[in-house]
Design a protein around this motif. Structure first.
Motif, mmCIF file in Angstrom:
data_model
loop_
_atom_site.group_PDB
_atom_site.id
_atom_site.type_symbol
_atom_site.label_atom_id
_atom_site.label_comp_id
_atom_site.label_asym_id
_atom_site.label_seq_id
_atom_site.Cartn_x
_atom_site.Cartn_y
_atom_site.Cartn_z
ATOM 1 N N ASP A 1 48.353 -15.474 96.932
ATOM 2 C CA ASP A 1 49.555 -15.412 97.748
ATOM 3 C C ASP A 1 50.415 -14.247 97.275
ATOM 4 N N ASP A 2 50.454 -13.217 98.088
ATOM 5 C CA ASP A 2 51.181 -12.007 97.708
ATOM 6 C C ASP A 2 52.681 -12.260 97.604
ATOM 7 N N ALA A 3 53.167 -13.206 98.382
ATOM 8 C CA ALA A 3 54.611 -13.444 98.397
ATOM 9 C C ALA A 3 55.082 -14.086 97.101
ATOM 10 N N THR A 4 54.329 -15.047 96.605
ATOM 11 C CA THR A 4 54.774 -15.755 95.405
ATOM 12 C C THR A 4 54.061 -15.284 94.145
ATOM 13 N N TYR A 5 53.111 -14.396 94.334
ATOM 14 C CA TYR A 5 52.298 -13.953 93.206
ATOM 15 C C TYR A 5 51.620 -15.113 92.494
ATOM 16 N N HIS A 6 51.032 -15.974 93.278
ATOM 17 C CA HIS A 6 50.304 -17.104 92.726
ATOM 18 C C HIS A 6 48.872 -17.106 93.244
ATOM 19 N N GLY A 7 47.994 -17.607 92.414
ATOM 20 C CA GLY A 7 46.623 -17.790 92.864
ATOM 21 C C GLY A 7 45.634 -17.005 92.026
ATOM 22 N N GLU A 8 44.488 -16.708 92.652
ATOM 23 C CA GLU A 8 43.393 -16.029 91.941
ATOM 24 C C GLU A 8 43.662 -14.526 91.960
ATOM 25 N N ALA A 9 44.263 -14.045 90.903
ATOM 26 C CA ALA A 9 44.649 -12.632 90.871
ATOM 27 C C ALA A 9 43.401 -11.749 90.856
ATOM 28 N N TYR A 10 42.401 -12.174 90.143
ATOM 29 C CA TYR A 10 41.169 -11.376 90.057
ATOM 30 C C TYR A 10 39.972 -12.310 90.138
ATOM 31 N N GLY A 11 38.899 -11.776 90.665
ATOM 32 C CA GLY A 11 37.675 -12.558 90.757
ATOM 33 C C GLY A 11 37.127 -12.900 89.384
ATOM 34 N N ALA A 12 37.314 -12.009 88.442
ATOM 35 C CA ALA A 12 36.795 -12.267 87.101
ATOM 36 C C ALA A 12 37.617 -11.497 86.084
ATOM 37 N N TYR A 13 37.548 -11.976 84.855
ATOM 38 C CA TYR A 13 38.222 -11.284 83.764
ATOM 39 C C TYR A 13 37.215 -10.917 82.688
ATOM 40 N N ALA A 14 37.433 -9.745 82.099
ATOM 41 C CA ALA A 14 36.722 -9.405 80.871
ATOM 42 C C ALA A 14 37.666 -9.728 79.722
ATOM 43 N N TRP A 15 37.102 -10.187 78.601
ATOM 44 C CA TRP A 15 37.922 -10.682 77.485
ATOM 45 C C TRP A 15 37.622 -9.881 76.231
ATOM 46 N N ALA A 16 38.622 -9.708 75.390
ATOM 47 C CA ALA A 16 38.348 -8.908 74.201
ATOM 48 C C ALA A 16 39.293 -9.230 73.055
#
Ligand SMILES: Cc1cc2nc3c(=O)[nH]c(=O)nc-3n(C[C@H](O)[C@H](O)[C@H](O)COP(=O)(O)OP(=O)(O)OC[C@H]3O[C@@H](n4cnc5c(N)ncnc54)[C@H](O)[C@@H]3O)c2cc1C
Ligand code: FES
Ligand code: FES
Lengths: 764, 170, 470
Positions: free
Chosen positions: A596-611
């Motif tokens: 949701d672009d308006a509230t900036y909530h939800g699945e921001a990215y399909g996947a994350y790389a971690w480090a």
């Protein structure tokens, strides 16, 4: 070799260190970069630029000692279409017409058959201005005393809220505040920006150039020249490094070269020299990030209030999307129930800042990870909590939700990465040893750590909007060609995409090639940015190959298990029946993606790389210089498609980020880059980069090409905070701004020295 | 203001060449424009980046800082001269082979200069130490690799190229 | 490439005599170009003003290294790569060899000449500090003849030299008499390679019986041109190297140099680092010059130097109760003299942090309170208690009212700051200490912590002195 011989995890070519696809051409000097090309009757172009940061153009005069009749001269009036560069908001003129808003802004273009005649001619164009007050900092811009853009100087703002921050402070056992700053950084690709353009009434405009995103350039040219799609052709030449620096700027340069070509009737080459490239093209956005954090008695995060501001420069360019990625990475890989994050990109009269590896994330992660160490230092918990333990207590795990409430569906192995990083670097033993040794030594050593994640691909619904199209075809001479608009500029696009196609089709690596990156022949598979190539485009290629096999099985008699020869025989039959053998697919989002672009909530990215990264530094108190002596980079990036290329990406990113932290300072004087030469914009050399130990943990990501996630940007995120945390460990002094040069270390460290050393002669 | 052009003779990659050029023209431009040897690159024009490195009379030089007149009579080697027989089926130079397999080239723009610096290094130090490698390549800036794969490539090439070298010859 | 090659003339006569004739015929019209690593950079940037250039590259009369009986002569046309490869230079003029290896990169060193480096006259020139420290002479030549002058007289202003318009730099002559000298060179740039010096210092010193008999210091980037540091040398010459000498030398240096702010660094940084380099050199001299068993060594110190670790630690803990400080002191043994000990003590104290400070504070009885050390307390505590009594003797004579107020103030102070009030009590009356206490109660915590740490530093210094005097 049979087509169905491999599974997704048991591969022959994916994961193998095959030689780089275009490697030999590069090694023997055959690869053609833009400056290596010439066209018949070619002219050279140059740019007349503003010398003041802001003002109205009063007059333009041409010094009579130059034979102007030999020159082609282009001003804004010569633009057939719209006078702006098409990015997010079209506020940046292609050529300034009435007003300039930053130094080195292009105003007028010149072309001449002899490139050596251009310098004198550029100097002989005299432009007079009515200067206007200029704004050079986030503070000045947000004070809004002088409005330089829109109604409020604000390019973009976001508000991200979660839980209830306001009521958390009262419950907090500890509250820790901090302010963190990052400076601009130059990409310093070794090949400067360059473009050749040709124009004809029949064919429209064609450009060849050093660029990342052919369709971005295409879009701008269509607007500037007011031409239909098919009359604009963009061809990428071999590109000598980009790092985001050739994402937006080539649209400007292509327009310029094109305008000169159109007016002169000749092909025109414009290749910047280093001084011009440094002074006039984009850099990484500077930032100021303030944190206020509440913790409970056990050192768990209760609430975060973050105020994030960037300097966007004079035009909006990509500032909004950079700000978005900064916003989405600002809270780190931690669980925190209550968050309020306000982020704003402010206009100033600096050269517009643009895309750069990490795209806002390095700034945000620098602040967050320095702040975590500041928290650890401020907490007086019994037993004491060190920076490692503080992070461990707050890490995200599978099943947790992050700042945008995205559920971590995939495995998260931060604890494992942390353990590995600590063990590889011998972190605890070294810290203890240095604590002892430092007391009696003029060289102080320390260890620092940073933990972080990086979202792969476009943000939120970005990939859906892009709707990328990519695929493969098979030529009559039995070559499989990968059809994408994704470009190679060192990161390995050519190699990994051909690996994926060869693997999926059961062919050899040498059976597959790339279609030359030319908008006349390639579909729009989106820009080559955001660490999306392996994961997003790789997956489309993988699907297109499987689709092709299915097609050949269905309508060309290909057997389930077949040989390479049988595959090409089936292709011949298919071609005979249907004319061509081609398989294209559109992007398909993984299930459950809601944003949701308006509230900036939800699945921001399909996947994350971690480090988790660890830096070992030495601070010399004689010269106040800090050096990274050793470095460990431990990460989980999904499937590693090519071990050598992947390692090279990490090492290169770490080295570039070491420069960001300790060496690279853009000196701005009255809005102009004063150190626009390689002799005084200092990047680390072969003698400055420490050994970099790279460790991959692999957890294949279902929806990425053969399990890949993003990798290209990740390594720029962690080094700066790890290094400054190590400097704090070594010296006991918290430094919260980068770049941190010896002069900056001096300013603080010297004040703590023995008073006798402070003795200075009294000025008489 | 136009100066006298000179005929300047030198040897490039074993071939005698004569160019007619202003004497202050940079060797870099003569190689690229007059001789069409575009393997040698320009990254800065100020001696800082090493993309234009070539070997001149057995020494490494930055061709952007050499006025072509000063190359009169010189033996010059460029990246194109490392594997001269490639087109007739010959092999890559051991350094090129090593860069290919160890990931020593990414975007490739620093690579020709880097290879020349590496060739110079290996000639003087057939079994270079890490410190010698770092020093030998310090004038060649690479923004892509962080240098690590380049160091590995040099080590691999040195091992491969001079396996019979006495261990105490370093 | 901004310059126009056709705008410049370049000729290469190939021998020295022909070049000199050319210069004599039209003095000032021709600009020599050697390796071109300065002039070609200007050319590329479109800043090369010289229109007529004459090449000195590979003129045999300029490219030589000659080892004579008393000197080594180096031709102005010698590129730095030759300097660093030359065995005689490596052996006898190691600073010059090292400076050569730091100039730019290998590709620069194979073109950049010694003559170009000196004539260019940059304040940051890499070869200059070494030449100054080696007392070099420069030989100039023209069609009129030759002349020789000390290198330190060669630079006459920012990018100005003693060369006449028809003159060339022919050679540099270096005396071969530094074998017994201690030598020092350090270049400070922002990165390890390819760096222009922000400060550089070279030094040669002859130390006999711990006294500096001969000294030359040459510096770059601290003045408009590379300079000898005469006044700093003067402040050191004839002295033995002690902490006091180091302090004096730093002062002399800071008064002598006048670095600037520019795009590469700032004056303040350059000043301090230059002083640090001088100090570093002097400390190297100190450590090499003074054998630890010198007869003049303080008896307590000598005993401490050779004592077992726990004894040595106990003695330090009596002076200051911070364990990290005390163990670092022990790790610094052997310490040569009283002043060195005090300096080391200060340096280590400066590296301490709050927990260490508080540990040290906690070892003092509250001011005005008389707490006898328990008989079973460790020896360091007993000694410490004894010293505390002496230090606080001013409180012993105080009126009950003042003592009461002190006690109240102490409590208030502890409540406010979380540690005991500490003050260097030696020589202070109870009233004075009370007065101080009340004033310091008004500080913020960070300031007060620093103040208390400084008081502890003073106490430690007094105790160390007493300990050595015992
Ligand atoms: C990338 C790079 C890095 C560098 N790094 C360093 C460094 O780390 N430290 C450092 O000190 N310098 C450095 N320099 C500067 C430069 O390389 C040196 O100053 C070098 O020694 C200049 O010598 P040259 O022969 O190349 O000079 P040129 O450019 O040929 O000449 C320089 C000046 O000297 C004059 N000249 C030369 N020879 C004579 C002579 N015999 N008699 C009279 N006049 C003469 C010329 O007329 C000219 O004015 C660097 C330069 C570059 C390009
Ligand atoms: S182009 Fe010559 S060194 Fe950079
Ligand atoms: S490979 Fe790109 S600069 Fe070295």
């Amino acid at each position: 070799m049979s087509t169905a011989a491999t599974t997704r995890s048991q591969t022959r070519i994916v994961g193998a260190p095959v030689p780089r696809k275009e490697g030999i051409d590069k090694l023997v000097g055959r690869a053609q970069y833009v400056d290596d090309l010439t066209r018949e009757g070619m002219f050279y172009g140059a740019t007349v630029r503003s010398t003041i940061p802001r003002g109205l153009i009063r007059s333009i005069a041409f010094d009579p000692h130059i034979a102007w009749c030999d020159f082609t001269i282009v001003t804004a009036k010569d633009i057939p279409g719209k006078n702006h560069i098409q990015l997010i908001v079209a506020d940046q003129p292609c050529l300034a017409e009435t007003q300039v808003n930053h130094c080195d802004e292009p105003i007028l273009l010149l072309a001449h058959p002899d490139k050596h005649k251009l310098l004198a001619a550029v100097a002989a164009v005299h432009i007079e201005y009515d200067p206007l007050p200029a704004v050079f900092s986030i503070e000045e811009s947000e004070s809004q005393k002088e409005i330089i853009l829109g109604e409020d100087n604000l390019i973009k703002s976001f508000l991200l809220e979660k839980g209830d921050v306001d009521s958390a402070w009262a419950r907090a056992a500890h509250i820790v505040e901090g302010e963190y700053r990052t400076g601009p950084q130059e990409h310093l690709y070794i090949e400067n920006n360059g473009m050749i353009a040709e124009w004809s009434a029949e064919d429209g405009i064609t450009v060849w150039g050093s660029l990342q995103c052919p369709y971005y350039v295409h879009k701008t040219l269509r607007a500037v020249f007011d031409l239909p799609d098919e009359k604009v052709r963009v061809i990428q030449t071999e590109t000598g490094g980009a790092f985001g620096g050739k994402e937006d700027y080539p649209s400007v340069l292509a327009s310029h070269a094109g305008l000169l070509a159109m007016k002169s009737g000749h092909a025109v080459k414009m290749v910047y020299d280093r001084m011009e490239d440094l002074a006039a093209t984009t850099k990484r956005h500077p930032s100021r990030i303030r944190h206020r954090t509440a913790l409970d008695a056990d050192g768990k995060l209760l609430a975060m209030e973050i105020d994030l501001a960037t300097d966007g420069g004079a035009y909006s360019t990509l500032s909004a999307t950079v700000l978005s990625r900064a916003t989405l990475h600002a809270c780190g890989p931690y669980v925190c129930p209550n968050i309020r994050l306000r982020s704003r990109a402010w206009a100033t009269n600096h050269v517009p800042y643009g895309a750069f590896r990490g795209f806002g994330a390095p700034q945000a992660i620098f602040a967050m990870e320095r702040h975590m160490d500041a928290i650890a230092a401020a907490l007086h918990i019994d037993p004491p909590i060190d920076p490692v333990e503080l992070r461990r207590r707050n890490f995200l795990h599978q099943g947790d939700r992050n700042a945008t409430d995205q559920l971590m569906r995939e495995p998260v192995i931060l604890d494992q990465l942390l353990d590995r990083a600590l063990a590889e670097s011998d972190y605890h033993a070294k810290r203890a040893r240095y604590a002892r040794e430092n007391l009696a030594s003029p060289v102080k050593r320390g260890m620092g750590i940073a933990a972080f994640y990086h979202g792969s691909g476009f943000t939120g619904s970005g990939e859906l909007y892009l709707n990328s199209l990519a695929g493969v075809d098979v030529t009559p001479d039995e070559k499989v060609r990968v059809l994408v608009s994704n470009t190679e500029f060192g990161q390995g696009t050519n190699t990994i995409l051909t690996q994926i196609a060869a693997e999926a089709l059961g062919l050899e690596f040498s059976d597959v090639t790339m279609v030359p990156p030319d908008t006349a022949h390639i579909p729009n598979s989106g820009p080559t940015v955001a660490s999306r190539t392996g994961m997003v485009v790789g997956r489309i290629i993988e699907r297109a190959c499987l689709q092709l096999l299915a097609l050949l099985r269905e309508s060309a008699g290909l057997q389930e298990k077949s040989t390479r020869e049988q595959f090409f025989a089936a292709c011949r039959r298919f071609r005979a029946a249907h004319g061509k053998v081609e398989s294209l697919c559109y992007y398909e989002a993984p299930p459950g993606i809601h944003w949701d672009d308006a509230t900036y909530h939800g699945e921001a990215y399909g996947a994350y790389a971690w480090a988790v990264y660890v830096a070992q530094v030495a601070v010399d108190t004689v010269t106040y210089s800090a050096e990274v002596e050793d470095f460990w980079a431990v990460q989980e990036v999904g499937r590693v498609l090519h071990p050598v290329l992947a390692t090279g990406q990490i090492e290169g990113g770490v080295a570039q980020a070491i420069g960001y932290a300790l060496y690279e300072k853009v000196v701005l004087e009255n809005g102009r880059m004063a150190n626009n030469q390689m002799t005084n914009y200092i990047m680390p050399t072969a003698e400055d980069v420490p050994p970099i130990h790279v460790v991959f943990e692999e957890i294949p990501f279902r929806y990425g090409g053969y399990g890949a996630k993003g990798i290209g940007e990740l390594p720029h995120d962690g080094p700066a905070p790890a290094i400054l945390n190590a400097i704090r460990d070594a010296t006991g002094v918290p430094f919260n701004a980068i770049p941190l040069l010896p002069e900056d270390l001096f300013a603080t460290l010297a004040a703590r020295e023995h008073p006798e050393n402070l003795w200075e002669p009294v000025a008489s | 203001m136009s100066t006298r052009w000179d005929s300047i003779r030198f040897t490039v990659n074993g071939q005698p060449r004569t160019v007619h050029a202003p004497p202050m023209k940079r060797l870099l431009d003569v190689l690229r424009e007059d001789l069409h040897l575009t393997g040698t690159k320009e990254g800065c024009g100020e001696g800082e980046c090493g993309s234009c490195s070539v070997r001149m009379n057995g020494e490494l030089v930055n061709s952007c800082l050499v006025p072509v007149l000063q190359a009169e009579g010189a033996q010059i080697q460029t990246v194109e001269g490392l594997a001269p027989d490639l087109d007739s089926g010959g092999a890559l130079h051991p350094l090129q082979e090593a860069f290919l397999h160890c990931g020593g080239a990414q975007c490739g723009i620093c690579t020709p200069g880097m290879l020349m610096a590496a060739a110079q290094l290996i000639e003087r130090h057939p079994h270079p130490s890490q410190a010698e490698i770092r020093e030998g390549l310090a004038g060649n800036l690479c923004r892509c690799t962080g240098f690590a794969r380049i160091f590995a490539s040099v080590v691999a090439a040195a091992t491969h190229a001079a396996p019979e070298q006495e261990p105490d010859a370093r | 490439m901004r310059g126009d090659p056709e705008a410049h003339e370049l000729i290469a006569p190939g021998n020295l005599a022909a070049v000199l004739q050319l210069l004599a015929a039209e003095p000032g019209a021709w600009t020599p170009i050697a390796g071109g690593t300065e002039l070609m950079v200007a050319h590329a940037a479109g800043r090369l003003t010289a229109r007529k250039l004459v090449s000195l590259w590979e003129i045999p009369d300029l490219r030589f290294i000659r080892v004579d009986e008393g000197t080594i002569a180096i031709g102005a046309g010698v590129p730095f790569i030759d300097l660093r490869r030359n065995a005689a230079i490596a052996a006898q003029l190691p600073l010059l060899a090292r400076a050569a290896s730091w100039l730019g990169s290998i590709a620069n060193q194979s073109r950049a000449t010694l003559g170009g480096n000196l004539v260019n006259g940059s304040p940051a020139a890499d070869s200059s500090p070494a030449l100054l420290a080696y007392d070099a002479q420069v030989e100039l030549i023209s069609a009129r003849g030759r002349r020789t002058l000390p290198y330190e007289k060669f630079h006459t202003g920012y990018k100005r030299t003693a060369l006449a318009p028809d003159e060339l730099l022919l050679a540099v002559h270096l005396p071969r008499r530094f074998a017994r000298h201690r030598q020092y060179l350090r270049k400070v740039g922002t990165r390890r390679a390819m760096a222009i010096a922000k400060v550089a210092l070279a030094g040669t010193a002859l130390v006999e019986e711990n006294v500096v008999r001969e000294l030359r210091l040459g510096a770059a980037s601290v003045a408009p041109y590379p300079t000898r540091l005469y006044r700093t040398e003067e402040a050191i010459l004839g002295n033995s190297i002690t902490e006091e000498t180091i302090r004096t030398a730093r002062r002399a240096l800071l008064a002598e140099i006048a670095p600037i702010d520019d795009i590469r660094s700032v004056a303040e940084y350059r000043r301090r680092v230059a002083a640090n380099l001088v100090e570093e050199f002097l400390r190297e001299l100190m450590h090499s010059a003074a054998p630890v068993d010198a007869p003049l060594m303080n008896a307590a110190l000598a005993a401490w130097n050779s004592a077992d670790e726990s004894t040595a630690l106990t003695q330090m803990l009596a002076c200051c109760g911070a364990r990290r400080w005390a163990s670092a002191m022990v790790a610094m043994r052997p310490v040569q003299d009283q002043e060195a000990l005090l300096a080391v003590a200060d340096r280590i104290w400066a590296a301490m942090e709050e927990p260490d400070w508080r540990e040290a504070f906690a070892c003092h009885p509250r001011i005005g309170e008389r707490k006898a050390a328990h008989a079973s307390a460790p020896p360091s505590a007993q000694k410490s208690a004894q010293w505390s009594r002496q230090e606080q003797s001013g409180a012993a004579q105080a009126e009950a009212r003042v003592l009461e107020e002190l006690a109240r103030g102490n409590a208030q102070y502890e409540e406010r700051f979380g540690f005991t009030y500490i003050v260097c009590a030696t020589g202070k009356s109870a009233e004075e200490m009370l007065d101080l206490l009340n004033r310091r109660l008004g500080s913020d915590r960070a300031t007060e912590l620093r103040e208390a740490a400084e008081q502890q530093r003073q106490i430690t210094e007094i105790r160390l002195r007493k300990w050595m005097a015992a």
